[in-house]
Design a protein around this motif. Sequence first.
Motif, PDB file in Angstrom:
ATOM      1  N   ARG A 183       7.619  -8.699   4.523  1.00  0.00           N
ATOM      2  CA  ARG A 183       7.033  -7.445   4.986  1.00  0.00           C
ATOM      3  C   ARG A 183       5.515  -7.485   5.065  1.00  0.00           C
ATOM      4  NH1 ARG A 183      10.813  -7.017   7.037  1.00  0.00           N
ATOM      5  NH2 ARG A 183      12.466  -5.457   7.047  1.00  0.00           N
ATOM      6  N   ARG A 184       4.884  -8.260   4.228  1.00  0.00           N
ATOM      7  CA  ARG A 184       3.425  -8.373   4.264  1.00  0.00           C
ATOM      8  C   ARG A 184       3.053  -9.680   4.952  1.00  0.00           C
ATOM      9  NH1 ARG A 184       0.009  -4.332   3.519  1.00  0.00           N
ATOM     10  NH2 ARG A 184      -1.462  -5.618   2.329  1.00  0.00           N
ATOM     11  N   THR A 212       7.001  -2.306  10.672  1.00  0.00           N
ATOM     12  CA  THR A 212       6.600  -1.912   9.315  1.00  0.00           C
ATOM     13  C   THR A 212       5.839  -0.598   9.279  1.00  0.00           C
ATOM     14  OG1 THR A 212       4.449  -3.046   9.324  1.00  0.00           O
ATOM     15  CG2 THR A 212       6.395  -4.357   8.736  1.00  0.00           C
ATOM     16  N   LEU A 214       2.687  -0.170   9.819  1.00  0.00           N
ATOM     17  CA  LEU A 214       1.293  -0.327   9.407  1.00  0.00           C
ATOM     18  C   LEU A 214       0.348   0.074  10.532  1.00  0.00           C
ATOM     19  CD1 LEU A 214       1.384  -3.749   7.485  1.00  0.00           C
ATOM     20  CD2 LEU A 214       1.333  -1.441   6.515  1.00  0.00           C
ATOM     21  N   ASP A 218      -4.683  -0.987   8.156  1.00  0.00           N
ATOM     22  CA  ASP A 218      -3.822  -1.787   7.280  1.00  0.00           C
ATOM     23  C   ASP A 218      -3.682  -3.211   7.804  1.00  0.00           C
ATOM     24  OD1 ASP A 218      -3.263   0.358   5.542  1.00  0.00           O
ATOM     25  OD2 ASP A 218      -1.729   1.100   6.913  1.00  0.00           O
ATOM     26  N   ILE A 222      -5.089  -7.334   6.348  1.00  0.00           N
ATOM     27  CA  ILE A 222      -4.344  -8.585   6.134  1.00  0.00           C
ATOM     28  C   ILE A 222      -4.600  -9.574   7.275  1.00  0.00           C
ATOM     29  CG2 ILE A 222      -2.563  -7.658   4.624  1.00  0.00           C
ATOM     30  CD1 ILE A 222      -0.738  -7.342   7.038  1.00  0.00           C
ATOM     31  N   ASP A 244      -1.397  -9.931  -1.618  1.00  0.00           N
ATOM     32  CA  ASP A 244       0.047  -9.716  -1.676  1.00  0.00           C
ATOM     33  C   ASP A 244       0.780 -10.099  -0.390  1.00  0.00           C
ATOM     34  OD1 ASP A 244      -0.952  -7.729  -0.079  1.00  0.00           O
ATOM     35  OD2 ASP A 244       0.157  -6.087  -1.041  1.00  0.00           O
ATOM     36  N   VAL A 245       0.141 -10.879   0.503  1.00  0.00           N
ATOM     37  CA  VAL A 245       0.872 -11.308   1.703  1.00  0.00           C
ATOM     38  C   VAL A 245       2.013 -12.234   1.281  1.00  0.00           C
ATOM     39  CG1 VAL A 245      -1.105 -11.067   3.263  1.00  0.00           C
ATOM     40  CG2 VAL A 245      -0.686 -13.265   2.138  1.00  0.00           C
TER      41      VAL A 245
END
Length: 339
Positions: A183-184, A212, A214, A218, A222, A244-245
């Motif tokens: 998800r990330r 997602t 985002l 956001d 990332i 947190d990827v």
Amino acid sequence: MGSTLADVAAHAGVSVQTVSNALNNPALLKQTTLERVLASVAALGYSPNLQAKRLRHGTVSTIGVRIEPATDNIASSLLDRFLHELTGRADARGQHVVVFTAESDDDEVRRVRSLASQRVADRFLLTSTHADDTRAPALLDAGLPFVAFGRPWGPAPAHSWVDVDGAAGTREATEALLDAGHRRVGFVGWPIGSGSGDDRRRGWASAMQERTGLGDDDLEAITVRCTDLLSDAVDATAPLIAGDVDALVCASDALAAGAIGAAMEAGRSLPVIGFDNTALALGIGFSSVDQSVGQVADAVLDALDGEPGAVTMLVTPQLVRRQHVRWGIAPNDRGPSPS
């Protein structure tokens, strides 16, 4: 002495014009007649005199292509693969490729004019298109036929080009990771303003937004950007790896290799997908988007052989999955097998 057109005609029991139609305009003949003529061509080992044909039509059927200086850039191998495909496929059409060097865009235009005036080449391929590219307008003004491998990255007069749909490639890569439960999914790209780099980020961003939810801020959080040097990619990607990827999509294989280097330093394992499917991706074992350069070469030749007028085409690349225990993604029925 080799067989002549008349020999083939006599062997097949048809006129010389019918043999000519079979070789140059087969749609004009009945299927049975065409098969009989082609059987005679094969039996006699007839080979058309391409040089004579070119002289009659005032062409040399040779494509001029500038080659880039040798660099340590990993992505340069992609152009080598493309030129190999172009040369082989042109040869199958009775055409040839001649390569030349140039120090700048202006120098390339001068070299193209010189090759055309000396009848060394009569058609040309532009590569490495970029913003403020002056080559296409110059060749249009000179009336020289050409196709660009790469779309115009800014205002430009209408001309023929073939390009790889980078956004479609990174979108497929991102969706593959999302389908696998990640998800990330972060993105490692080039500085803003790189036409192809911005295009590849768009594909990732559209998939992430749709799947997602985002937003732009956001997604920017990332995203990292740097030059295509592996060492720069290691440093630039370290903050993403420390965050947190849980997977990464990269604009090139060099960036992907740098991301893997940063992950190794941090003691992490996560799927990484590159772009270009170079030998680096195969050697390290990460998945990568293949640019389908064979299809690009065919599309370029079709555009050069086509009727006058601007022809534009986007070739869809394909994700090549690899199952490395630390960097790979699980196989499924979508996408070709690793090569």
